[in-house]
Design an enzyme around this catalytic site. Structure first.
Site: not given
Ligand SMILES: *[C@@H]1O[C@H](CO)[C@@H](O)[C@H](O)[C@H]1NC(C)=O
Ligand SMILES: *[C@@H]1O[C@H](CO)[C@@H](O)[C@H](O)[C@H]1NC(C)=O
Ligand SMILES: *[C@@H]1O[C@H](CO)[C@@H](O)[C@H](O)[C@H]1NC(C)=O
Length: 547
Positions: A260, A369
């Site tokens: 991220e 995820e």
């Protein structure tokens, strides 16, 4: 006939035709159901945990497995295929077109975070710990064949940490060792899963934050970048991680450039999550001059490790893949694909996933995820027993695989009943919740939702085309498996429906429960001739060896 030959024939006949009978005799242990706040969970104790075995379909039959809001969990039945009259018109007809094939599936899995390992170990009773591993990785469970392991700590750790934090500014990483959490939690959990699984486990890894001395803000979270002088050190940091895990007997399949990276790239959302940002310029230089040559150089032991871009929210695939490789096409030499996360996907069409790789044959997208209850808009984090969270998972899996994604991974494999621990006070839901105090763990509807895919769609399966009548509201995805069977997963978010699955000139007619997930498996009848050949080879083998 010699006695040896006689036994060879008996053995061959038995293994060829006796196999399905043996499989059918395996008794599944049903869910020990408990009604909880938002629905139902299946309770596992040291003495008891539910199991599910795959029953190979025989010619002329189909095997179906149903989980429903009402309480079914992998409810297994065998039905007969019927020849159908062409032209007969019904609604909810799904035509399975094995001639039109899409992506090959790599697998399914979850993340071995510190929090997952801590909760697993907290069960203390070895039988209970084994039940949890078997549930996820064993043949009597949902057969995970991928895992994600963070490089150092994440927000689901009990402290912020990285490797080689001391000495500072140590460009040679002279003090690189794995952490207590690796030895105590992550490595044992990964190894237990590898041992329980019958397929090789493909492991994906990513760094949340490197040691803070490598970062511009000298902190684990917040707006930050990698200091330019440590780019090679950061590549070496990943190489050393691969070496240390390999030395523990754990080969890593792929690493992301960053986890991220968008959050910390721009100072737009305050986040306590350990992360590091990247500009596209810096990222391209790092891939071309540091990470790529370090992993793919002549002296590397890890040339085969996949290098994956992105690993961020779905919409960022445009930025971290399409824009990135358009501006820096040389990076394509090193990059194998891109990874996406579930969060906020509701606002982004899933078609951008298949579009992303359209011009890059051989490159893949993997979904790395998802967790429920993680968004700022979620008022409850753990919603124990919730069926709607199972639906959320099914929708995400179907959207991803419907758009050419090759693998799908969940976040924390287990958490406690409060969705913890996390050193930043975060909390999310998990398919398995551990209640160590009472010596039990709970398999939530999300667990079964994943299993409807992960158990029945082995690595090497290919998604196939499904032709549906336009009136149908039944969500579906279908695969041709390496067993030469067709697996169809059907998601019904409404009342009971009749569904017909057509394959060649045969048809399976099913009554699909309200609010349910159904997996159906049947032989790919059109190609049965292929099965004959290995059987024939077996005979020759037995006669040569045993006569
Ligand atoms: C090496 O790292 C450990 C922590 O893993 C630390 O306690 C130790 O002080 C470090 N050694 C040096 C020379 O900085
Ligand atoms: C790597 O090996 C190849 C072939 O063995 C050679 O052509 C190339 O120059 C080597 N590259 C480096 C950087 O040493
Ligand atoms: C581990 O279990 C004990 C009770 O056996 C409990 O008090 C503790 O909170 C658990 N740890 C976590 C992280 O949930």
């Amino acid at each position: 006939m010699e006695l040896r030959t006689y036994w060879a024939v008996v053995f061959t006949v038995f293994t060829t035709w006796g196999g399905p009978c043996i499989a059918a005799d395996l008794i599944d242990r049903p869910c020990a159901a408990r009604q909880v706040k938002s629905g139902q969970v299946c309770v596992c104790t040291a003495e008891y945990c539910d199991t599910i075995t795959r029953q190979p379909p025989e010619s002329g039959t189909f095997v179906s497995y149903v989980s429903s809001e009402e309480g079914l969990r992998f409810h297994k039945t065998v039905g007969s295929l019927k020849h159908y009259a062409k032209g007969s018109s019904y609604t909810n007809v799904l035509e399975l077109d094995v001639g039109t094939q899409y992506q090959a599936v790599n697998g399914f899995g979850g993340a071995v975070t510190d929090a997952a390992g801590i909760n697993w170990k907290n069960l203390t009773d070895q039988r209970l710990m084994d039940h949890l591993i078997q549930s996820y990785c064993g043949d009597s469970g949902i057969q995970y064949n991928m895992l994600r392991v963070p490089i150092g700590g994440t927000d689901f750790s009990t402290r912020a940490y990285a490797y080689n934090e001391l000495p500072e500014n140590d460009v040679t990483l002279s003090n690189f060792t794995l952490a207590y959490e690796d030895y105590e939690y992550k490595i044992p959990m990964i190894k237990a899963c590898m041992k329980a699984a019958s397929a090789p486990i493909h492991i994906l890894s990513a760094t949340w934050s490197p040691p803070i001395w490598m970062k511009t803000n000298n902190a684990y979270s917040g707006h930050s970048h990698l200091r330019k002088e440590y780019r090679q050190t950061y590549a070496d940091y990943h190489y050393k991680f691969l070496e240390h895990y390999a030395a523990e007997g754990i080969p890593v399949w792929g690493i992301s450039i960053a986890n991220e990276p968008l959050y910390a790239s721009v100072n737009y959302v305050p986040t306590k999550i350990n992360n590091m940002g990247w500009t596209l310029d810096a990222m391209s230089e790092y891939v071309l001059e540091n990470l790529g040559p370090t992993l793919r150089g002549n002296n590397s032991d890890f040339k085969h490790v996949k290098i994956i871009a992105g690993d961020d929210l779905r919409f960022t695939i445009t930025l971290f893949w399409n824009i990135f490789v358009a501006v820096y096409p040389e990076t394509l030499e090193y990059l194998d694909g891109a990874a996406v996360h579930y969060y906020m996907s509701d606002y982004v069409p899933a078609a951008i996933l298949s579009q992303a790789m359209k011009d890059y044959p051989g490159k893949f997208v993997v979904a790395t995820e998802i967790s429920a209850g993680a968004l700022p808009s979620d008022t409850i984090t753990v919603d124990i027993g919730s069926w709607s969270r199972a639906q959320l998972y099914v929708n995400d899996i179907m959207q991803n695989f419907g758009n050419d994604v090759i693998g799908w991974l969940d976040w924390n494999m287990c958490l406690n009943t409060e969705g913890k621990p996390s050193y930043i006070g975060a909390s999310v839901d998990s398919p398995i919740l551990v209640n160590a105090e009472d010596g039990e763990f709970y398999k939530q509807p999300m667990f079964y939702a994943i299993g409807h895919f992960s158990k029945f769609v082995p690595r090497g399966s290919r998604r196939i085309k499904v032709n549906v009548d336009c009136g149908t509201k039944i969500q579906n995805v279908a695969f041709l498996t390496p067993y030469n069977t067709v697996v169809v997963v059907i998601h019904n978010e409404g009342p009971e429906e009749n569904v017909r699955l057509r394959l060649g000139d045969e048809e399976a007619e099913l009554l699909i429960n309200a609010n349910s997930i159904t997996t159906v498996e049947m032989l790919n009848s059109g190609h049965q001739i292929k099965l004959f050949f290995p059987v024939f080879l077996c005979y020759i083998f037995y006669f040569i060896v045993l006569m």
